[in-house]
Design a protein around this motif. Structure first.
Motif, PDB file in Angstrom:
ATOM      1  N   LYS A  15      -9.256  -6.626   8.135  1.00 50.54           N
ATOM      2  CA  LYS A  15      -8.193  -6.356   7.160  1.00 50.54           C
ATOM      3  C   LYS A  15      -8.708  -6.497   5.734  1.00 50.54           C
ATOM      4  CE  LYS A  15      -4.525  -9.261   6.939  1.00 50.54           C
ATOM      5  NZ  LYS A  15      -3.267  -9.836   7.456  1.00 50.54           N
ATOM      6  N   ARG A  74       0.823  -1.209   0.000  1.00 53.37           N
ATOM      7  CA  ARG A  74       0.000   0.000   0.000  1.00 53.37           C
ATOM      8  C   ARG A  74       0.862   1.265   0.000  1.00 53.37           C
ATOM      9  NH1 ARG A  74      -5.251  -0.609   2.094  1.00 53.37           N
ATOM     10  NH2 ARG A  74      -5.467   1.398   1.063  1.00 53.37           N
ATOM     11  N   MET A  84       1.626   5.669   2.623  1.00 54.72           N
ATOM     12  CA  MET A  84       2.860   6.002   3.365  1.00 54.72           C
ATOM     13  C   MET A  84       2.828   7.388   4.023  1.00 54.72           C
ATOM     14  SD  MET A  84       4.676   3.332   3.533  1.00 54.72           S
ATOM     15  CE  MET A  84       3.230   2.291   3.518  1.00 54.72           C
ATOM     16  N   SER A 104       3.606 -10.269  15.560  1.00 51.10           N
ATOM     17  CA  SER A 104       3.112 -11.047  14.415  1.00 51.10           C
ATOM     18  C   SER A 104       3.901 -10.823  13.126  1.00 51.10           C
ATOM     19  CB  SER A 104       1.635 -10.740  14.183  1.00 51.10           C
ATOM     20  OG  SER A 104       1.477  -9.361  13.900  1.00 51.10           O
TER      21      SER A 104
HETATM   22  B1  A2H Z   1       0.959  -3.472   4.341  1.00 48.77           B
HETATM   23  P1  A2H Z   1       0.875 -10.067   1.964  1.00 48.77           P
HETATM   24 CL1  A2H Z   1      -2.022   0.516   5.250  1.00 48.77          CL
HETATM   25  N1  A2H Z   1       4.932  -9.918   8.459  1.00 48.77           N
HETATM   26  O1  A2H Z   1       1.614  -2.148   4.324  1.00 48.77           O
HETATM   27  C1  A2H Z   1       3.674  -9.468   8.619  1.00 48.77           C
HETATM   28  N2  A2H Z   1       3.120  -8.526   7.829  1.00 48.77           N
HETATM   29  C2  A2H Z   1       3.881  -8.020   6.843  1.00 48.77           C
HETATM   30  C3  A2H Z   1       5.208  -8.448   6.621  1.00 48.77           C
HETATM   31  C4  A2H Z   1       5.740  -9.443   7.492  1.00 48.77           C
HETATM   32  N3  A2H Z   1       6.996  -9.898   7.361  1.00 48.77           N
HETATM   33  N4  A2H Z   1       5.722  -7.750   5.578  1.00 48.77           N
HETATM   34  C5  A2H Z   1       4.748  -6.928   5.158  1.00 48.77           C
HETATM   35  N5  A2H Z   1       3.632  -7.070   5.919  1.00 48.77           N
HETATM   36  C6  A2H Z   1       2.347  -6.349   5.840  1.00 48.77           C
HETATM   37  C7  A2H Z   1       0.722  -1.092   4.779  1.00 48.77           C
HETATM   38  C8  A2H Z   1      -0.615  -1.727   4.747  1.00 48.77           C
HETATM   39  C9  A2H Z   1      -0.528  -3.086   4.495  1.00 48.77           C
HETATM   40  C10 A2H Z   1      -1.866  -1.142   4.909  1.00 48.77           C
HETATM   41  C11 A2H Z   1      -3.001  -1.911   4.820  1.00 48.77           C
HETATM   42  C12 A2H Z   1      -2.899  -3.286   4.586  1.00 48.77           C
HETATM   43  C13 A2H Z   1      -1.642  -3.885   4.413  1.00 48.77           C
HETATM   44  C14 A2H Z   1       1.128  -0.602   6.136  1.00 48.77           C
HETATM   45  N6  A2H Z   1       1.309  -1.642   7.085  1.00 48.77           N
HETATM   46  O2  A2H Z   1      -1.494  -5.211   4.175  1.00 48.77           O
HETATM   47  O3  A2H Z   1       0.646 -11.210   2.874  1.00 48.77           O
HETATM   48  C15 A2H Z   1       2.465  -5.052   5.102  1.00 48.77           C
HETATM   49  O4  A2H Z   1       1.431  -4.173   5.507  1.00 48.77           O
HETATM   50  C16 A2H Z   1      -2.645  -6.021   4.125  1.00 48.77           C
HETATM   51  C17 A2H Z   1      -2.487  -7.098   3.096  1.00 48.77           C
HETATM   52  O5  A2H Z   1       2.190 -10.127   1.241  1.00 48.77           O
HETATM   53  C18 A2H Z   1       2.159  -5.368   3.641  1.00 48.77           C
HETATM   54  O6  A2H Z   1       1.376  -4.243   3.176  1.00 48.77           O
HETATM   55  O7  A2H Z   1      -0.304  -9.846   1.109  1.00 48.77           O
HETATM   56  C19 A2H Z   1       1.337  -6.643   3.734  1.00 48.77           C
HETATM   57  O8  A2H Z   1       1.463  -7.143   5.068  1.00 48.77           O
HETATM   58  C20 A2H Z   1       1.796  -7.726   2.782  1.00 48.77           C
HETATM   59  O9  A2H Z   1       0.962  -8.833   2.983  1.00 48.77           O
END
Ligand code: A2H
Length: 255
Positions: free
Chosen positions: A210, A44, A48, A129
């Motif tokens: 989520k 996302r 940022m 987590s």
């Molecule tokens: B996202 P997918 Cl605003 N462990 O970024 C746990 N979670 C992780 C990770 C890890 N090692 N690496 C990345 N992620 C998070 C922004 C965001 C995200 C928003 C809303 C939803 C969202 C700010 N946090 O993710 O399993 C990161 O958080 C919901 C899917 O590869 C990354 O994007 O699909 C997302 O999970 C990647 O998840």
């Protein structure tokens, strides 16, 4: 869980001031005056603007990897190996690890991140987590739009002493980034309250929140901030991503 390859945007958060333990660990291993970056991977990039902190897994071991004489990245070994095959390091397939730090010893480090409204910087905080096997093992915290991030930051503020952090590190202002018809301008806090999510351990409800936040934000969301304010998220997302890449504040990373 995604099946195909994930196209992440890696974001460069520059260290301004190390937490004492991590600082001692890297001392003498990173040249004086070089920049060190924590590098979260996000799906996302358009959110940022709303970064209020950056999460590491407290028990995860991170490497400090040399990208050039003046740039070093803090990520997992696994991510560094992947990056080495994606043209991110100078020599294809080769990583140069200069130091190792445990996530817990990085907690409290002050970083500045691109686009964030908190220009004076924000802190590295612990999130249980965080998976060592996904992305870079570093996660940007955007509590306005990520229910996981909002639940975690709320828990950290509530139990600051237990976590060994300053309460104010978890209480930076949460500003609207994306407006949605169903959940308002702060979708994640709205959904966390609606589902009565009390802690990051409420994983079932968090999963549901989520999913809803993600879909609503992506398909119905309108940007409320930045160069693409007023545009649909779907349209703005690739533009913000490209801006971050063009400015050198981010780069493409996939796995
Ligand atoms: B996202 P997918 Cl605003 N462990 O970024 C746990 N979670 C992780 C990770 C890890 N090692 N690496 C990345 N992620 C998070 C922004 C965001 C995200 C928003 C809303 C939803 C969202 C700010 N946090 O993710 O399993 C990161 O958080 C919901 C899917 O590869 C990354 O994007 O699909 C997302 O999970 C990647 O998840």
């Amino acid at each position: 869980e995604a099946v195909g390859p994930q196209e992440y945007t890696a974001i460069k958060l520059k260290v301004k001031e190390w937490a004492p333990e991590a600082g001692a660990e890297i001392k003498g291993k990173v040249p004086e005056g070089a920049d060190v970056f924590f590098v979260p991977a996000t799906l996302r990039p358009e959110t940022m603007y709303g970064q209020t902190s950056c999460f590491v897994g407290p028990k995860i071991k991170y490497g400090v990897f040399k990208v050039s004489e003046s740039e070093f990245y803090v990520i997992t070994d696994r991510a560094a190996r992947n990056m080495a095959y994606q043209g991110i390091f100078p020599k294809n397939g080769v990583v140069d690890k200069v130091a190792e730090v445990l996530g817990s010893s990085c907690v409290g480090t002050l970083v500045v991140g691109p686009l964030s409204v908190h220009k004076e910087g924000f802190r590295i905080l612990p999130m249980e987590s965080v998976l060592p096997t996904k992305g870079t093992g570093v996660v940007s915290c955007v509590p306005s739009d990520s229910p996981d991030d909002f639940a975690t930051i709320t828990d950290l503020a509530k139990k600051a002493e237990y976590y060994g952090i300053k309460k104010e590190w978890a209480e930076l202002e949460i500003v609207p980034i994306i407006g949605t018809p169903s959940y308002g301008d702060l979708a994640a806090p709205f959904l966390v309250k609606k589902f009565k999510i009390a802690s990051p351990k409420d994983t079932k409800q968090l999963e549901e929140a989520k999913e809803l936040a993600y879909k609503e934000g992506y398909y119905q969301g309108i940007m409320k901030i930045g160069d693409f304010s007023g545009e649909k998220v779907e349209v703005a997302k690739p533009k913000v991503r490209q801006q971050l890449i063009d400015s050198g504040e981010g780069f493409a990373y996939s796995e």
